[in-house]
Design a protein around this motif. Structure first.
Motif, PDB file in Angstrom:
ATOM      1  N   TYR A 100      32.551  55.635  45.001  1.00 52.67           N
ATOM      2  CA  TYR A 100      31.476  54.632  44.978  1.00 52.67           C
ATOM      3  C   TYR A 100      31.120  54.254  43.539  1.00 52.67           C
ATOM      4  CZ  TYR A 100      26.664  52.998  44.676  1.00 52.67           C
ATOM      5  OH  TYR A 100      25.536  52.312  44.340  1.00 52.67           O
ATOM      6  N   GLU A 101      30.959  55.243  42.691  1.00 53.43           N
ATOM      7  CA  GLU A 101      30.568  54.965  41.306  1.00 53.43           C
ATOM      8  C   GLU A 101      31.628  54.130  40.589  1.00 53.43           C
ATOM      9  OE1 GLU A 101      29.866  58.796  39.663  1.00 53.43           O
ATOM     10  OE2 GLU A 101      28.045  59.165  40.844  1.00 53.43           O
ATOM     11  N   ALA A 102      32.911  54.440  40.819  1.00 51.97           N
ATOM     12  CA  ALA A 102      33.980  53.671  40.180  1.00 51.97           C
ATOM     13  C   ALA A 102      34.006  52.231  40.698  1.00 51.97           C
ATOM     14  CB  ALA A 102      35.326  54.348  40.430  1.00 51.97           C
ATOM     15  N   LEU A 103      33.826  52.058  41.997  1.00 53.08           N
ATOM     16  CA  LEU A 103      33.804  50.707  42.570  1.00 53.08           C
ATOM     17  C   LEU A 103      32.606  49.916  42.047  1.00 53.08           C
ATOM     18  CD1 LEU A 103      34.725  51.559  46.267  1.00 53.08           C
ATOM     19  CD2 LEU A 103      36.199  50.419  44.600  1.00 53.08           C
ATOM     20  N   ARG A 104      31.471  50.567  41.956  1.00 55.11           N
ATOM     21  CA  ARG A 104      30.254  49.917  41.465  1.00 55.11           C
ATOM     22  C   ARG A 104      30.389  49.500  40.008  1.00 55.11           C
ATOM     23  NH1 ARG A 104      25.764  54.110  40.637  1.00 55.11           N
ATOM     24  NH2 ARG A 104      27.204  54.507  38.892  1.00 55.11           N
ATOM     25  N   ASP A 105      30.962  50.378  39.194  1.00 54.29           N
ATOM     26  CA  ASP A 105      30.999  50.142  37.752  1.00 54.29           C
ATOM     27  C   ASP A 105      32.184  49.278  37.309  1.00 54.29           C
ATOM     28  OD1 ASP A 105      28.771  51.755  37.651  1.00 54.29           O
ATOM     29  OD2 ASP A 105      29.873  53.543  36.993  1.00 54.29           O
ATOM     30  N   ASN A 106      33.319  49.414  37.999  1.00 57.48           N
ATOM     31  CA  ASN A 106      34.543  48.767  37.511  1.00 57.48           C
ATOM     32  C   ASN A 106      35.241  47.878  38.524  1.00 57.48           C
ATOM     33  OD1 ASN A 106      34.394  50.314  34.997  1.00 57.48           O
ATOM     34  ND2 ASN A 106      35.016  52.076  36.240  1.00 57.48           N
ATOM     35  N   GLY A 107      34.723  47.809  39.748  1.00 58.24           N
ATOM     36  CA  GLY A 107      35.386  47.034  40.778  1.00 58.24           C
ATOM     37  C   GLY A 107      36.529  47.807  41.414  1.00 58.24           C
ATOM     38  N   LEU A 108      37.119  47.216  42.438  1.00 57.96           N
ATOM     39  CA  LEU A 108      38.252  47.824  43.127  1.00 57.96           C
ATOM     40  C   LEU A 108      39.544  47.461  42.401  1.00 57.96           C
ATOM     41  CD1 LEU A 108      39.639  49.229  45.558  1.00 57.96           C
ATOM     42  CD2 LEU A 108      39.569  47.002  46.726  1.00 57.96           C
ATOM     43  N   ARG A 109      40.310  48.477  42.056  1.00 57.84           N
ATOM     44  CA  ARG A 109      41.622  48.276  41.431  1.00 57.84           C
ATOM     45  C   ARG A 109      42.665  48.401  42.543  1.00 57.84           C
ATOM     46  NH1 ARG A 109      43.650  48.831  36.131  1.00 57.84           N
ATOM     47  NH2 ARG A 109      45.855  49.470  36.032  1.00 57.84           N
ATOM     48  N   LEU A 110      43.138  47.273  43.053  1.00 60.55           N
ATOM     49  CA  LEU A 110      44.077  47.233  44.167  1.00 60.55           C
ATOM     50  C   LEU A 110      45.449  46.830  43.636  1.00 60.55           C
ATOM     51  CD1 LEU A 110      44.743  47.355  47.209  1.00 60.55           C
ATOM     52  CD2 LEU A 110      43.969  44.968  47.374  1.00 60.55           C
ATOM     53  N   THR A 111      46.394  47.768  43.683  1.00 61.79           N
ATOM     54  CA  THR A 111      47.743  47.502  43.202  1.00 61.79           C
ATOM     55  C   THR A 111      48.642  47.122  44.368  1.00 61.79           C
ATOM     56  OG1 THR A 111      47.474  49.023  41.332  1.00 61.79           O
ATOM     57  CG2 THR A 111      49.718  48.444  41.966  1.00 61.79           C
ATOM     58  N   VAL A 112      49.272  45.964  44.273  1.00 62.14           N
ATOM     59  CA  VAL A 112      50.187  45.439  45.280  1.00 62.14           C
ATOM     60  C   VAL A 112      51.500  45.085  44.573  1.00 62.14           C
ATOM     61  CG1 VAL A 112      48.323  44.604  46.755  1.00 62.14           C
ATOM     62  CG2 VAL A 112      49.244  43.104  44.977  1.00 62.14           C
ATOM     63  N   PRO A 113      52.565  44.739  45.313  1.00 62.95           N
ATOM     64  CA  PRO A 113      53.843  44.486  44.654  1.00 62.95           C
ATOM     65  C   PRO A 113      53.812  43.408  43.572  1.00 62.95           C
ATOM     66  CG  PRO A 113      54.186  44.811  46.994  1.00 62.95           C
ATOM     67  CD  PRO A 113      52.709  44.774  46.787  1.00 62.95           C
ATOM     68  N   THR A 114      52.898  42.463  43.684  1.00 66.17           N
ATOM     69  CA  THR A 114      52.835  41.387  42.698  1.00 66.17           C
ATOM     70  C   THR A 114      52.003  41.741  41.470  1.00 66.17           C
ATOM     71  OG1 THR A 114      50.991  40.414  43.925  1.00 66.17           O
ATOM     72  CG2 THR A 114      53.207  39.585  44.414  1.00 66.17           C
ATOM     73  N   GLY A 115      51.358  42.900  41.474  1.00 66.23           N
ATOM     74  CA  GLY A 115      50.555  43.283  40.321  1.00 66.23           C
ATOM     75  C   GLY A 115      49.288  44.001  40.739  1.00 66.23           C
ATOM     76  N   THR A 116      48.407  44.229  39.781  1.00 66.46           N
ATOM     77  CA  THR A 116      47.144  44.923  40.038  1.00 66.46           C
ATOM     78  C   THR A 116      45.998  43.926  40.026  1.00 66.46           C
ATOM     79  OG1 THR A 116      47.926  47.018  39.113  1.00 66.46           O
ATOM     80  CG2 THR A 116      45.548  46.689  39.229  1.00 66.46           C
ATOM     81  N   LEU A 117      45.227  43.945  41.113  1.00 68.78           N
ATOM     82  CA  LEU A 117      44.054  43.076  41.245  1.00 68.78           C
ATOM     83  C   LEU A 117      42.807  43.876  40.902  1.00 68.78           C
ATOM     84  CD1 LEU A 117      45.023  41.665  44.768  1.00 68.78           C
ATOM     85  CD2 LEU A 117      45.527  40.604  42.559  1.00 68.78           C
ATOM     86  N   ILE A 118      41.934  43.315  40.086  1.00 69.62           N
ATOM     87  CA  ILE A 118      40.627  43.910  39.816  1.00 69.62           C
ATOM     88  C   ILE A 118      39.610  43.063  40.562  1.00 69.62           C
ATOM     89  CG2 ILE A 118      38.984  44.673  38.078  1.00 69.62           C
ATOM     90  CD1 ILE A 118      41.694  46.059  37.928  1.00 69.62           C
ATOM     91  N   LEU A 119      39.039  43.636  41.612  1.00 71.99           N
ATOM     92  CA  LEU A 119      38.208  42.871  42.546  1.00 71.99           C
ATOM     93  C   LEU A 119      36.768  43.358  42.495  1.00 71.99           C
ATOM     94  CD1 LEU A 119      40.748  43.015  45.509  1.00 71.99           C
ATOM     95  CD2 LEU A 119      40.384  41.092  43.946  1.00 71.99           C
ATOM     96  N   ASP A 120      35.882  42.466  42.181  1.00 70.48           N
ATOM     97  CA  ASP A 120      34.455  42.804  42.079  1.00 70.48           C
ATOM     98  C   ASP A 120      33.809  42.661  43.454  1.00 70.48           C
ATOM     99  OD1 ASP A 120      31.997  43.464  41.052  1.00 70.48           O
ATOM    100  OD2 ASP A 120      31.574  41.457  40.266  1.00 70.48           O
ATOM    101  N   VAL A 121      34.106  43.617  44.315  1.00 72.53           N
ATOM    102  CA  VAL A 121      33.604  43.578  45.688  1.00 72.53           C
ATOM    103  C   VAL A 121      32.258  44.300  45.745  1.00 72.53           C
ATOM    104  CG1 VAL A 121      34.214  43.980  48.097  1.00 72.53           C
ATOM    105  CG2 VAL A 121      36.019  43.822  46.372  1.00 72.53           C
ATOM    106  N   PRO A 122      31.255  43.729  46.391  1.00 81.48           N
ATOM    107  CA  PRO A 122      29.988  44.445  46.554  1.00 81.48           C
ATOM    108  C   PRO A 122      30.212  45.795  47.230  1.00 81.48           C
ATOM    109  CG  PRO A 122      29.735  42.151  47.199  1.00 81.48           C
ATOM    110  CD  PRO A 122      31.205  42.370  46.969  1.00 81.48           C
ATOM    111  N   VAL A 123      29.506  46.816  46.788  1.00 76.21           N
ATOM    112  CA  VAL A 123      29.688  48.152  47.338  1.00 76.21           C
ATOM    113  C   VAL A 123      28.344  48.825  47.510  1.00 76.21           C
ATOM    114  CG1 VAL A 123      30.038  49.151  45.026  1.00 76.21           C
ATOM    115  CG2 VAL A 123      30.909  50.364  47.055  1.00 76.21           C
ATOM    116  N   VAL A 124      28.203  49.604  48.586  1.00 73.04           N
ATOM    117  CA  VAL A 124      26.991  50.381  48.831  1.00 73.04           C
ATOM    118  C   VAL A 124      27.402  51.809  49.156  1.00 73.04           C
ATOM    119  CG1 VAL A 124      25.693  48.381  49.671  1.00 73.04           C
ATOM    120  CG2 VAL A 124      26.905  49.855  51.310  1.00 73.04           C
TER     121      VAL A 124
END
Length: 344
Positions: free
Chosen positions: A35-59
Motif C-alpha cells: 500500500y505504501e509503495a502504491l501510494r507514494d510511487n504508483g503501480l509499477r506494472l511491467t508488461v512485454p512492451t515495457g514498464t508502466l508507472i500508473l498513478d492509480v488511487p489506492v486505499v
C-alpha cells in the motif's frame, strides 16, 4: 462503472493497472508496504512492451472509500483470505442507501471454486472469473505480467445460470483494457478445468520447480486423481485442450529479462506470507474425494507438504520432488490411503 480491486497483488494489480491505463475508473486496495509503495510511487506494472508507472488511487481499508451505486467490487485475494475480505466489504454503506452486499456486483477473480459460494452468502450479485493471467508480485508496488498480445484471458460469467448486462459491460471494459474476456453461461465449468491445472502449483512451490521427471510425475498423478474425483462427482469441467485453445496465440508468454514468471503458491512461499492456497486447490480434490469415495493420496500428501512448508517458513525448493515421492510411498499414501507422511 468504477472498479474497486480488493487485493492488488499479481492478479488484482494486473487487472486494476490495465483498467486504469485504458481510462476506466479504478481504486486499488492494498496493505502494508505494498500500500505504501502504491501510494507514494504508483503501480509499477511491467508488461512485454515495457514498464508502466500508473498513478492509480489506492486505499488501505474499506472505510477509506465511499462506495457508489455504479461500483464493481473485484475480489482478487487468495481464497484463505476471502471470508475476512467479504465480511469487511459486504456491510459497507453505498451512497443512496443500502449496503455493498445488497447493491453492488462482486466479481471473484480468483483460482479455486469455493470463493463464489462464500461470496453469495454475503452478496446478491456474484460473478465468477476463470483467470488465465500469468503474473508475479514479489516486491511492494511492483507487478509483472509477461504475456501478449493480451495480458490475460478472463472468462467471465454470472455465478449460477445465465448471463446479464452487467457481465457484458464488465467484459467490454476488460476487452478495452487488453484482456481476452469472453462471457460464459457456464463459468464454473471453466473454473473447474482451471482447478485441475492449478494442482501443479504446490509442486512448483514446495519443490522449487515442476520441470524435472519426478515433479512431472507428481503433477500427472495429482491431475489424474482430480479428473477421477470430478467424474465421480458429476462435475463438468473445461478440458486442458479448451484452455490451451483459449490462450493459444492470445495469451502467450513473452519472457521479460530478469523477470521469471512463477505460480501464485510459489510466490506465497517466497514472500513468506504465512499462508498458502493449497487447501482450496488440491484440498478441494481431497474434499470431493472423501465425499464421493475416491482415494486422493497424492493430493492429500501435497496438501500436507504445503502446510509443512508454511509452518517451517520454508522458501520454495525446500523439498525435492524425489524426496516428496519417497515420503508418499513410505507412508502408504501412494497405495490409496491418506495417512499423513509428516511427523506430528
Amino acid at each position: 462503472m468504477r472498479y474497486i480491486i480488493i487485493g492488488s497483488g499479481a492478479i488484482g494489480g494486473s487487472i486494476g493497472g490495465r483498467l486504469h491505463e485504458s481510462g476506466r475508473s479504478v481504486v486499488l486496495v492494498a496493505r502494508g508496504a505494498h500500500y505504501e509503495a502504491l501510494r507514494d510511487n504508483g503501480l509499477r506494472l511491467t508488461v512485454p512492451t515495457g514498464t508502466l508507472i500508473l498513478d492509480v488511487p489506492v486505499v488501505a481499508r474499506p472505510q477509506d472509500v465511499e462506495l457508489r451505486a455504479d461500483d464493481v467490487l473485484v475480489l482478487a485475494v487468495k481464497t484463505q483470505d476471502s471470508v475476512a475480505a467479504l465480511d469487511a466489504w459486504a456491510a459497507r454503506p453505498v451512497t443512496g442507501g443500502g449496503t455493498a452486499g445488497e447493491r453492488l456486483a462482486l466479481v471473484c477473480a480468483q483460482n479455486g471454486v469455493e470463493n463464489e459460494r462464500l461470496a453469495l452468502r454475503r452478496f446478491r450479485e456474484v460473478y465468477g472469473v476463470c483467470v488465465v493471467l500469468p503474473s508475479t508480485h514479489l516486491n511492494p508496488g511492483e507487478v509483472v505480467a509477461p504475456c501478449g498480445p493480451y495480458t490475460g484471458a478472463l472468462v467471465l460469467g454470472r455465478y449460477g445460470t445465465g448471463t446479464d448486462e452487467t457481465a457484458r459491460q464488465i467484459s467490454d471494459d476488460l476487452e478495452k483494457a487488453n484482456f481476452l474476456a469472453p462471457v460464459a453461461t457456464d463459468v464454473m465449468r471453466w473454473k473447474y478445468g482451471k482447478l485441475l491445472g492449478n494442482l501443479a502449483n504446490v509442486v512448483e512451490a514446495v519443490c522449487g520447480s515442476a520441470s524435472d521427471a519426478a515433479a512431472q510425475d507428481l503433477v500427472a498423478r495429482s491431475k489424474a486423481e482430480g479428473a477421477a474425483v470430478l467424474g465421480a462427482a458429476g462435475i463438468a469441467y473445461a478440458s486442458g485442450a479448451e484452455i490451451t485453445e483459449l490462450r493459444s496465440g492470445t495469451v502467450d508468454p513473452q519472457p521479460i529479462a530478469g523477470e521469471p514468471t512463477r505460480g501464485s503458491s510459489w510466490q506465497s512461499l517466497a514472500r513468506g506470507t504465512g499462508s498458502i492456497e493449497t487447501d482450496y486447490l488440491n484440498g478441494e480434490i481431497v474434499l470431493l474425494g472423501r465425499k464421493h469415495g475416491v482415494p486422493t493420496p497424492v493430493n492429500a500428501a501435497l496438501q500436507h507438504a504445503a502446510r509443512e512448508s508454511v509452518h517451517l517458513s520454508r522458501e520454495p525448493g525446500g523439498l525435492t520432488a524425489a524426496e516428496l515421492s519417497r515420503r508418499i510411498m513410505e507412508s502408504g499414501t501412494g497405495r490409496g490411503r491418506e495417512s499423513s507422511p509428516w511427523p506430528g
